[in-house]
Scaffold this motif. Structure first.
Motif, PDB file in Angstrom:
ATOM      1  N   UNK A  37      27.088  19.792  32.631  1.00 46.69           N
ATOM      2  CA  UNK A  37      26.944  19.109  31.348  1.00 46.69           C
ATOM      3  C   UNK A  37      25.637  19.585  30.711  1.00 46.69           C
ATOM      4  N   UNK A  38      25.724  20.287  29.589  1.00 52.98           N
ATOM      5  CA  UNK A  38      24.526  20.794  28.910  1.00 52.98           C
ATOM      6  C   UNK A  38      24.340  20.050  27.588  1.00 52.98           C
ATOM      7  N   UNK A  39      23.224  19.307  27.456  1.00 48.85           N
ATOM      8  CA  UNK A  39      23.022  18.551  26.220  1.00 48.85           C
ATOM      9  C   UNK A  39      22.677  19.448  25.046  1.00 48.85           C
ATOM     10  N   UNK A  40      23.049  18.979  23.870  1.00 48.22           N
ATOM     11  CA  UNK A  40      22.632  19.600  22.619  1.00 48.22           C
ATOM     12  C   UNK A  40      21.583  18.712  21.990  1.00 48.22           C
ATOM     13  N   UNK A  41      21.625  18.593  20.683  1.00 40.93           N
ATOM     14  CA  UNK A  41      20.640  17.785  19.962  1.00 40.93           C
ATOM     15  C   UNK A  41      20.992  16.293  20.052  1.00 40.93           C
ATOM     16  N   UNK A  42      19.987  15.470  20.312  1.00 36.93           N
ATOM     17  CA  UNK A  42      20.137  14.014  20.351  1.00 36.93           C
ATOM     18  C   UNK A  42      19.279  13.433  19.233  1.00 36.93           C
ATOM     19  N   UNK A  43      19.780  12.384  18.588  1.00 37.65           N
ATOM     20  CA  UNK A  43      19.059  11.759  17.485  1.00 37.65           C
ATOM     21  C   UNK A  43      19.153  10.245  17.566  1.00 37.65           C
ATOM     22  N   UNK A  44      18.058   9.575  17.249  1.00 34.22           N
ATOM     23  CA  UNK A  44      18.049   8.120  17.065  1.00 34.22           C
ATOM     24  C   UNK A  44      17.448   7.860  15.690  1.00 34.22           C
ATOM     25  N   UNK A  45      18.109   7.026  14.904  1.00 31.41           N
ATOM     26  CA  UNK A  45      17.617   6.689  13.564  1.00 31.41           C
ATOM     27  C   UNK A  45      17.750   5.191  13.358  1.00 31.41           C
ATOM     28  N   UNK A  46      16.751   4.609  12.680  1.00 29.89           N
ATOM     29  CA  UNK A  46      16.762   3.171  12.443  1.00 29.89           C
ATOM     30  C   UNK A  46      16.391   2.868  10.999  1.00 29.89           C
ATOM     31  N   UNK A  47      17.173   1.960  10.385  1.00 28.07           N
ATOM     32  CA  UNK A  47      16.918   1.509   9.015  1.00 28.07           C
ATOM     33  C   UNK A  47      16.573   0.022   9.063  1.00 28.07           C
ATOM     34  N   UNK A  48      15.288  -0.343   8.946  1.00 24.42           N
ATOM     35  CA  UNK A  48      14.877  -1.748   9.054  1.00 24.42           C
ATOM     36  C   UNK A  48      15.538  -2.678   8.037  1.00 24.42           C
ATOM     37  N   UNK A  49      15.779  -2.209   6.832  1.00 23.57           N
ATOM     38  CA  UNK A  49      16.346  -3.064   5.786  1.00 23.57           C
ATOM     39  C   UNK A  49      17.721  -3.606   6.167  1.00 23.57           C
ATOM     40  N   UNK A  50      18.492  -2.815   6.891  1.00 20.06           N
ATOM     41  CA  UNK A  50      19.844  -3.236   7.297  1.00 20.06           C
ATOM     42  C   UNK A  50      19.956  -3.477   8.793  1.00 20.06           C
ATOM     43  N   UNK A  51      18.868  -3.238   9.530  1.00 19.42           N
ATOM     44  CA  UNK A  51      18.835  -3.352  10.998  1.00 19.42           C
ATOM     45  C   UNK A  51      19.868  -2.412  11.650  1.00 19.42           C
ATOM     46  N   UNK A  52      20.180  -1.320  10.964  1.00 18.93           N
ATOM     47  CA  UNK A  52      21.199  -0.397  11.467  1.00 18.93           C
ATOM     48  C   UNK A  52      20.571   0.693  12.339  1.00 18.93           C
ATOM     49  N   UNK A  53      21.068   0.789  13.569  1.00 20.45           N
ATOM     50  CA  UNK A  53      20.649   1.818  14.516  1.00 20.45           C
ATOM     51  C   UNK A  53      21.762   2.845  14.618  1.00 20.45           C
ATOM     52  N   UNK A  54      21.380   4.113  14.568  1.00 21.33           N
ATOM     53  CA  UNK A  54      22.323   5.219  14.723  1.00 21.33           C
ATOM     54  C   UNK A  54      21.838   6.098  15.863  1.00 21.33           C
ATOM     55  N   UNK A  55      22.742   6.411  16.778  1.00 15.95           N
ATOM     56  CA  UNK A  55      22.452   7.337  17.872  1.00 15.95           C
ATOM     57  C   UNK A  55      23.511   8.427  17.843  1.00 15.95           C
TER      58      UNK A  55
END
Length: 190
Positions: A95-113
């Motif tokens: 298993x070889x990982x590629x790009x990983x991202x975490x993003x957070x928008x405080x106004x909507x409390x939305x987390x994206x991974x």
């Protein structure tokens, strides 16, 4: 439909993978994004475990993903490191990982991974599964900071090699992927 049947056959086999994993350094990127360049919030730091499919993410204080347990194979991966393990039949899995991202928008409390798997190869006897995938998890984090309800969209691009089907493609729609709902619970604090 035939692709789903073949994929449905592979998933239980892959879940039975066992053995050890080892890691070797590989170049990879881990990105963190917050709305208006705000500080990554402390309440997100820790281990988040899904209610189904085996996913688990560990978010560090700076917002980076320090590790992830993948649904496919239930293997713990680290950014920039190839993970290896033996299957129950003695075959090799890579298993070889590629790009990983975490993003957070405080106004909507939305987390994206977003977790990209650059390369996958699983040997099970005479059968081999190869390919890559991208999985995106988007949703709001609860007010108490302990629950994250997400829409999980997966974009697998796999090829199964079996005696009956030497080069059988198994891929989701390139534009829409396959979407499911998951609930993540925070299982450790910072």
């Amino acid at each position: 439909m035939k692709q789903l049947l073949v994929l449905g056959t592979w998933i239980p086999i892959i879940c039975l993978l066992g053995g050890c994993q080892s890691a070797e350094p590989q170049p990879s990127e881990v990105k963190v994004a917050t709305e208006n360049d705000s500080v990554f919030p402390d309440f997100l730091v820790g281990t988040w475990k899904a209610d189904y499919h085996g996913w688990e993410f560990v978010l560090a204080e700076d917002g980076t993903l320090s590790s992830a347990v993948m649904s496919l194979g239930r293997i713990r991966m680290f950014p920039g490191q190839v993970a290896r393990m033996k299957t129950v039949t003695g075959g090799d899995s890579v298993f070889e990982p590629g790009e990983w991202t975490a993003a957070y928008a405080p106004a909507t409390r939305e987390l994206t991974v977003q977790i990209a798997l650059k390369n996958l190869r699983i040997e099970m006897g005479d059968n081999v599964l190869e390919g890559k995938s991208t999985d995106i998890f988007v949703g709001p984090v609860s007010e108490d900071g302990n629950t994250w309800q997400v829409k999980w969209t997966s974009f697998p691009q796999y090829t199964a090699h079996t005696p009956e089907h030497p080069n059988f493609p198994m891929a989701a729609d390139e534009q829409y992927g396959v979407t499911k709902t998951l609930i993540f619970e925070k299982v450790t604090q910072k």
